[in-house]
Design an enzyme around this catalytic site. Structure first.
Site, PDB file in Angstrom:
ATOM      1  N   HIS A  29       0.841  -1.207   0.053  1.00  0.00           N
ATOM      2  CA  HIS A  29       0.041   0.062   0.027  1.00  0.00           C
ATOM      3  C   HIS A  29       0.969   1.290   0.075  1.00  0.00           C
ATOM      4  O   HIS A  29       0.619   2.384  -0.867  1.00  0.00           O
ATOM      5  CB  HIS A  29      -0.727  -0.044   1.091  1.00  0.00           C
ATOM      6  CG  HIS A  29      -1.742   1.334   1.593  1.00  0.00           C
ATOM      7  ND1 HIS A  29      -2.862   1.303   0.991  1.00  0.00           N
ATOM      8  CD2 HIS A  29      -1.296   2.378   1.866  1.00  0.00           C
ATOM      9  CE1 HIS A  29      -3.617   2.695   1.430  1.00  0.00           C
ATOM     10  NE2 HIS A  29      -2.519   3.283   1.739  1.00  0.00           N
ATOM     11  N   GLU A  30       1.973   1.289   0.856  1.00  0.00           N
ATOM     12  CA  GLU A  30       2.857   2.410   0.981  1.00  0.00           C
ATOM     13  C   GLU A  30       3.558   2.424  -0.213  1.00  0.00           C
ATOM     14  O   GLU A  30       4.095   3.829  -0.663  1.00  0.00           O
ATOM     15  CB  GLU A  30       3.572   2.407   2.065  1.00  0.00           C
ATOM     16  CG  GLU A  30       2.793   2.243   3.399  1.00  0.00           C
ATOM     17  CD  GLU A  30       1.843   3.657   3.624  1.00  0.00           C
ATOM     18  OE1 GLU A  30       2.194   4.809   3.047  1.00  0.00           O
ATOM     19  OE2 GLU A  30       0.885   3.472   4.276  1.00  0.00           O
ATOM     20  N   HIS A  55       2.098   4.562  -2.837  1.00  0.00           N
ATOM     21  CA  HIS A  55       2.309   6.073  -2.624  1.00  0.00           C
ATOM     22  C   HIS A  55       3.567   6.410  -2.936  1.00  0.00           C
ATOM     23  O   HIS A  55       3.942   7.279  -3.673  1.00  0.00           O
ATOM     24  CB  HIS A  55       2.034   6.597  -1.195  1.00  0.00           C
ATOM     25  CG  HIS A  55       0.512   6.286  -0.801  1.00  0.00           C
ATOM     26  ND1 HIS A  55      -0.492   6.713  -1.232  1.00  0.00           N
ATOM     27  CD2 HIS A  55       0.059   5.654   0.462  1.00  0.00           C
ATOM     28  CE1 HIS A  55      -1.421   6.644  -0.731  1.00  0.00           C
ATOM     29  NE2 HIS A  55      -1.203   5.669   0.264  1.00  0.00           N
TER      30      HIS A  55
END
Length: 443
Positions: A25-26, A29
């Site tokens: 998920h990170e 980003h």
């Protein structure tokens, strides 16, 4: 393996899956931020004290002590104070102080040459891509896990092989001692059908699926029909006469249907008294998106009704009320479910692993949907801020006014802290409830 060891392995399997999902998920980003030349100072999994870290280029990568999330730090998340172009406050109010401290922290690592590498200078569409990268990564993972589940393992499907034969005819809601004189043999028991028999024909017609066979049996009440089974590699023929019996009406969700008053529904149909063995049947690629869509729809329903469902969890945790099996659970609850699934020695290993893969698919869809809630500090809150900035700039341009510049999302920090406090409180409540009154999914 012992049930305890299997339980631990199930918990570890899902814990690793959750950790990988958070990490990716990170990454969702991190990657677009770097592609757009924003300087990323930290990529961390977890919160609290740092357990391990290593610097690669301008970014520090690490793992922290509390594995309940992660974050990516980008310089210049908030624009400088509009009035004077600095990060200094223009007033001394409490909310202004919070915003000023956040701006100062966002700019403390901005050095010479970084003026065009700060996040707030990105065009609106780039900000949205950076912030949607995390939920998009979870959506992709959810799709991949769903594909593995459906195409690799398959869906549990009833076969034409008999799993069990009921001895006695029993009315709905009643019980009969199979050794008593009140036990009237079911048509299947009277015909000598046995578990592991594979039904090959019914009333002279070839049987190709359990659903097909069920429809024929239901329509044959009171009629003597020929039936052939394969037993130990040899065909065995006999006759059966399905009896008219009240059987539950099943809904599309697999549960017994009810009427408007909540009364369980039954219908009179032909009945033999046999159950079907199930097997995992791989599904085509075309089944992945519909299954994922249904999973997302269910998760979105839980998220949409989250306040009411959390209240329900609180009532159950501090009273005698049962937990809603379809309600929210914490990572502790997820781990417990995973452990229980892994410890079910009566269930084939392939089916247990498939269930755990399906659990990870659902978790990733849940992470994606939850993070899209348009409230800070969630990703959806940053997306909403970027969209507001874009609309504000467009309106100013249409009216011939000066560009208002980047939206100062730091002004919403008081709301952010309130939402963060509520999220922490909800997490603590769910963990407590999963310890003192866990959800019982398996009876």
């Amino acid at each position: 393996m012992t049930p305890v060891l299997l339980f631990i392995l199930g918990v570890v399997f899902v814990a690793v899956g959750i950790a990988v999902s958070i990490a990716l998920h990170e990454v969702g980003h991190l990657v677009p931020a770097k592609l757009f030349k924003v300087r990323v100072t930290k990529y961390m999994i977890g919160f609290g004290p740092t357990l391990w870290s290593r610097r690669r280029g301008e970014t520090e990568y690490g793992v922290k002590a509390v594995p309940l999330g992660g974050y990516v730090s980008m310089i210049g998340m908030y624009p400088p104070n509009k009035e004077d172009g600095s990060v200094r406050p223009s007033s001394t109010g409490m909310f202004q102080t919070l915003a000023t401290e956040a701006r100062s922290q966002a700019h403390e690592e901005v050095g010479p040459g970084d003026e065009n590498r700060v996040f707030y200078r990105l065009p609106v569409w780039k900000k949205i891509i950076v912030m949607l990268g995390g939920p998009a990564m979870n959506m992709i993972l959810g799709l991949l896990f769903t594909a593995v589940l459906l195409m690799g393992f398959g869906v549990a499907t009833a076969t034409t092989t008999i799993s069990d034969v009921s001895k006695c005819q029993v009315a709905a809601g009643q019980t009969v001692d199979p050794n008593s004189a009140d036990c009237q043999l079911t048509p299947a028991a009277a015909a000598g059908l046995k578990p592991n028999d594979t039904i090959t024909s019914f009333d002279g017609k070839a049987v190709t699926s359990w659903s097909q066979l069920t429809e024929w049996i239901r329509a044959s009440a009171g009629k003597e029909v020929a039936i052939t089974v394969q037993r130990d590699g040899n065909p065995v023929s006999t006759t059966v006469t399905p009896v008219l019996s009240a059987r539950p009406v099943m809904g599309n969700d697999g549960r017994q249907a009810t009427d408007a008053a909540g009364t369980l529904q039954y219908q009179d149909v032909g009945f033999l008294g046999i159950g079907a063995q199930t097997a995992l049947v791989p599904q085509p690629a075309s089944s992945v998106l519909p299954m994922a869509g249904e999973n997302i729809r269910q998760v979105a329903g839980v998220v949409f009704n989250l306040p009411a469902r959390v209240v329900g969890v609180a009532k159950a945790a501090f009273s005698e009320e049962p937990r809603d099996p379809n309600g929210p659970i914490s990572v502790v609850g997820v781990g417990r479910v995973a452990g229980e699934v892994a410890a079910m020695e009566a269930v084939p290993l392939q089916s247990r692993v498939a269930t755990l893969v399906g659990l990870l698919a659902g978790l990733n869809f849940a992470l994606a949907v939850f993070n899209l809630i348009p409230l800070l500090p969630l990703d959806g809150g940053h997306v909403a801020g970027a969209l507001y900035e874009g609309v504000r700039r467009k309106v100013a341009k249409l009216r011939g006014r000066p560009d208002p510049g980047a939206f100062d999302i730091a002004k919403l920090l008081p709301v952010t802290y309130v939402v963060a406090a509520l999220l922490i409180g909800m997490s603590v409540l769910l963990i407590y409830a999963d310890i003192v009154k866990p959800v019982n999914l398996f009876g």
